[in-house]
Motif scaffolding. Sequence first.
Motif: not given
Length: 173
Positions: A131-152
């Motif tokens: 699922k995370i391969r999709h570029p929208l997921y990656r865009s969020i994880l690369n640019n907005e990662h601070d809103i998610f928990g340490d585990a993710l």
Amino acid sequence: MEAATFYWTVVAGITGAVWILVQLFRDRVAQSIARTDASVRHLIAIDQIVIDNPDIQRYLSLTAHYREDFFRKPERLEEDLFYKAKTLVYMQINTFDEVISLSSQKTGLNSLFGYTSLIELSDWENYMLVKIRHPLYRSILNNEHDIFGDALRTFWQKHRQRIESAGADPFVW
């Protein structure tokens, strides 16, 4: 007489301690079941959104071959479907974060007093990695990662190169 009183005091103390440990274990299991149930309900809610809004799934399929920067362009802010897809992706990433957090193994005293794990990460890893391969997921994880928990964030850093080097399959949404 004093020996008998001492004996029964010790027996009562040991029985009380065993009872407390049984209650602690029971409560840990009950809390873990409730947290696992919440994660499953989140996944069902996400599935229901996709069923009710097939346009979101179509959008994700059609944009699977785009680059990440496509989803950071100002033009996207004019597209209602972009917001629907991004909301769904946020929900899914948050659920992944919850699953990873629930499945993390506790050690030491944390294992005694923390939640028990009812979700095995190995069962979820491949699903998340696809699922995370999709570029929208990656865009969020690369640019907005601070809103998610340490585990993710740790999971993302551990698998990032592997995820980014693999292409997104437009048929998995």
